[in-house]
Write a protein that holds these residues in place. Structure first.
Motif, mmCIF file in Angstrom:
data_model
loop_
_atom_site.group_PDB
_atom_site.id
_atom_site.type_symbol
_atom_site.label_atom_id
_atom_site.label_comp_id
_atom_site.label_asym_id
_atom_site.label_seq_id
_atom_site.Cartn_x
_atom_site.Cartn_y
_atom_site.Cartn_z
ATOM 1 N N SER A 37 0.896 -1.229 0.140
ATOM 2 C CA SER A 37 -0.037 0.040 0.006
ATOM 3 C C SER A 37 0.876 1.264 0.053
ATOM 4 C CB SER A 37 -1.019 -0.093 1.464
ATOM 5 O OG SER A 37 -0.011 0.012 2.285
ATOM 6 N N ARG A 38 2.196 1.204 0.392
ATOM 7 C CA ARG A 38 2.986 2.212 0.238
ATOM 8 C C ARG A 38 3.454 2.816 -1.054
ATOM 9 N NH1 ARG A 38 4.030 3.719 5.448
ATOM 10 N NH2 ARG A 38 5.709 4.987 4.754
ATOM 11 N N LEU A 39 3.347 1.603 -1.865
ATOM 12 C CA LEU A 39 3.732 1.770 -3.716
ATOM 13 C C LEU A 39 2.560 2.530 -4.216
ATOM 14 C CD1 LEU A 39 4.847 -1.804 -4.466
ATOM 15 C CD2 LEU A 39 6.252 0.034 -4.116
ATOM 16 N N PRO A 40 3.108 3.297 -5.326
ATOM 17 C CA PRO A 40 1.975 3.801 -5.997
ATOM 18 C C PRO A 40 0.902 3.047 -6.424
ATOM 19 C CG PRO A 40 4.304 4.480 -6.951
ATOM 20 C CD PRO A 40 4.386 3.513 -5.835
ATOM 21 N N ARG A 41 -0.446 3.341 -6.636
ATOM 22 C CA ARG A 41 -1.442 2.643 -6.643
ATOM 23 C C ARG A 41 -1.460 1.676 -7.966
ATOM 24 N NH1 ARG A 41 -6.258 2.640 -4.273
ATOM 25 N NH2 ARG A 41 -5.622 4.635 -3.474
ATOM 26 N N GLU A 42 -0.601 2.209 -9.318
ATOM 27 C CA GLU A 42 -0.684 1.536 -10.399
ATOM 28 C C GLU A 42 0.278 0.361 -10.046
ATOM 29 O OE1 GLU A 42 2.024 5.071 -10.700
ATOM 30 O OE2 GLU A 42 0.101 4.656 -10.139
ATOM 31 N N GLN A 43 1.309 0.204 -9.048
ATOM 32 C CA GLN A 43 2.390 -0.904 -8.930
ATOM 33 C C GLN A 43 1.561 -2.019 -7.654
ATOM 34 O OE1 GLN A 43 6.172 0.668 -8.096
ATOM 35 N NE2 GLN A 43 6.093 2.190 -10.114
ATOM 36 N N GLN A 44 0.731 -1.437 -7.171
ATOM 37 C CA GLN A 44 0.209 -2.364 -6.113
ATOM 38 C C GLN A 44 0.063 -3.909 -6.270
ATOM 39 O OE1 GLN A 44 -2.578 -0.366 -3.473
ATOM 40 N NE2 GLN A 44 -1.148 1.478 -3.279
ATOM 41 N N GLY A 45 -0.641 -3.843 -7.458
ATOM 42 C CA GLY A 45 -1.281 -5.249 -7.890
ATOM 43 C C GLY A 45 -0.295 -6.047 -8.386
ATOM 44 N N ARG A 46 1.065 -5.495 -9.109
ATOM 45 C CA ARG A 46 2.200 -6.035 -9.335
ATOM 46 C C ARG A 46 2.947 -6.482 -8.226
ATOM 47 N NH1 ARG A 46 7.316 -4.384 -11.673
ATOM 48 N NH2 ARG A 46 6.660 -2.341 -11.586
ATOM 49 N N GLY A 47 2.832 -5.763 -7.114
ATOM 50 C CA GLY A 47 3.803 -6.119 -6.154
ATOM 51 C C GLY A 47 3.269 -7.245 -5.003
ATOM 52 N N ARG A 48 1.640 -7.399 -5.312
ATOM 53 C CA ARG A 48 1.043 -8.272 -4.584
ATOM 54 C C ARG A 48 1.336 -9.774 -5.157
ATOM 55 N NH1 ARG A 48 -3.140 -4.718 -4.058
ATOM 56 N NH2 ARG A 48 -4.174 -5.558 -6.070
ATOM 57 N N THR A 49 1.184 -9.635 -6.493
ATOM 58 C CA THR A 49 1.364 -10.779 -7.210
ATOM 59 C C THR A 49 2.850 -11.377 -7.168
ATOM 60 O OG1 THR A 49 -0.282 -10.124 -8.994
ATOM 61 C CG2 THR A 49 1.372 -12.002 -9.654
ATOM 62 N N ILE A 50 3.937 -10.309 -7.223
ATOM 63 C CA ILE A 50 5.208 -10.774 -7.113
ATOM 64 C C ILE A 50 5.467 -11.420 -5.692
ATOM 65 C CG2 ILE A 50 7.668 -9.932 -6.736
ATOM 66 C CD1 ILE A 50 6.951 -7.964 -9.196
ATOM 67 N N GLY A 51 4.888 -10.850 -4.551
ATOM 68 C CA GLY A 51 5.086 -11.318 -3.120
ATOM 69 C C GLY A 51 4.304 -12.679 -3.083
ATOM 70 N N LEU A 52 3.194 -12.984 -3.830
ATOM 71 C CA LEU A 52 2.556 -14.300 -3.661
ATOM 72 C C LEU A 52 3.487 -15.334 -4.264
ATOM 73 C CD1 LEU A 52 -1.157 -13.393 -3.198
ATOM 74 C CD2 LEU A 52 0.284 -14.166 -1.410
ATOM 75 N N LEU A 53 3.907 -15.270 -5.565
ATOM 76 C CA LEU A 53 4.508 -15.982 -6.392
ATOM 77 C C LEU A 53 5.984 -16.194 -5.613
ATOM 78 C CD1 LEU A 53 3.810 -14.581 -9.830
ATOM 79 C CD2 LEU A 53 3.138 -16.692 -9.100
#
Length: 264
Positions: A37-53
């Motif tokens: 949530s501390r990332l820009p909004r457009e990068q948050q989805g990619r951050g979640r996906t990378i984290g779970l992968l």
């Protein structure tokens, strides 16, 4: 490899382990949701996906070295502490859990401080903050290692076949990937739920530290407390939708020039 799935008992074990992996993975999702949530909004989805992968990759790698993981409980060295009757054995498991617990405590406490007294968050992450994808991924990796280690130790206690463990981990991660965005949006759109989630992470951090010190806490008590608190908060959210927010009463005073002023 897949011959083991011909037994009904194996399918039951697979369902049980998948459910356990999803439950244990909730902590992972909550932490990832908060830090991205501390990332820009457009990068948050990619951050979640990378984290779970990454969490999935770490779990599968650990399963590939399951024989070494089982021996992670073997003591590396022993401390003779004066307040203990017996020598205190320190293993790799203790070191990983202790370090991960301290990291969760520090990170959760810092996030609570930032939410209450730190910088304000705008629509593009923390205002004035310097959160980058690289820094967020490093934090996710550290927590993924701890949660993956704890998850695999749980799997070893429930299932004997590595192939069943791998299938259960993959299924549970696919489930978490499917619902990660909804969980993340819900947590970040409700400040009280977000604070409750951070409190959960502190509770998990304390549990990891305590387990590293060889004082076992049944996870059932921890998760019951978490789900009970969440249920109460859901009732509060539903109640707040039906009631008007509290407004401060206005009062009129007269300034030194004789003009009325309205105070909130």
């Amino acid at each position: 490899m897949f011959d083991v799935f011909s037994s009904p008992d194996v399918w039951l074990s697979l369902l049980t382990l998948t459910f356990m992996e999803v439950v244990l993975g909730i902590d992972n999702i909550v932490f990832i949701s908060i830090v991205v949530s501390r990332l820009p909004r457009e990068q948050q989805g990619r951050g979640r996906t990378i984290g779970l992968l990454l969490a999935l990759v770490f779990r599968i790698i650990l399963l590939m070295f399951i024989s070494y993981i089982v021996h992670a409980n073997q003591p590396l060295f022993t401390w003779d502490l004066p307040w203990l009757d017996e020598p205190f054995d320190v293993s790799w498991r203790d070191i990983i859990l202790f370090g991960g617990g301290l990291f969760l405590l520090a990170k959760s406490t810092t996030e609570i401080h930032n939410k209450l007294e730190g910088e304000e968050e705008g629509t593009h992450g923390a205002k004035g903050g310097n959160a980058t994808m690289g820094k967020i991924i490093i934090q996710i990796i550290l927590v993924d290692i701890v949660f993956s280690f704890d998850s695999i130790l749980t799997a070893v206690g429930l299932v004997d076949h590595v192939s069943v463990m791998i299938v259960a981990v993959i299924i549970s991660m696919l489930i978490m990937l499917a619902f990660a965005k909804y969980v993340s949006d819900f947590v970040n759109n409700h400040p009280t739920v977000k604070m409750l989630a951070l409190s959960f992470l502190i509770l998990i951090g304390v549990m990891l530290v305590v387990e590293a010190l060889h004082a076992h806490i049944p996870k059932g008590y921890i998760y019951f407390a978490m789900f009970f608190s969440l249920a109460v908060e859901m009732l509060n959210l539903k109640l707040r939708k039906k009631t008007k927010p509290v407004q401060l009463r206005q009062s009129d005073i007269v300034d030194t020039d004789g003009n009325p002023e309205t105070l909130m």
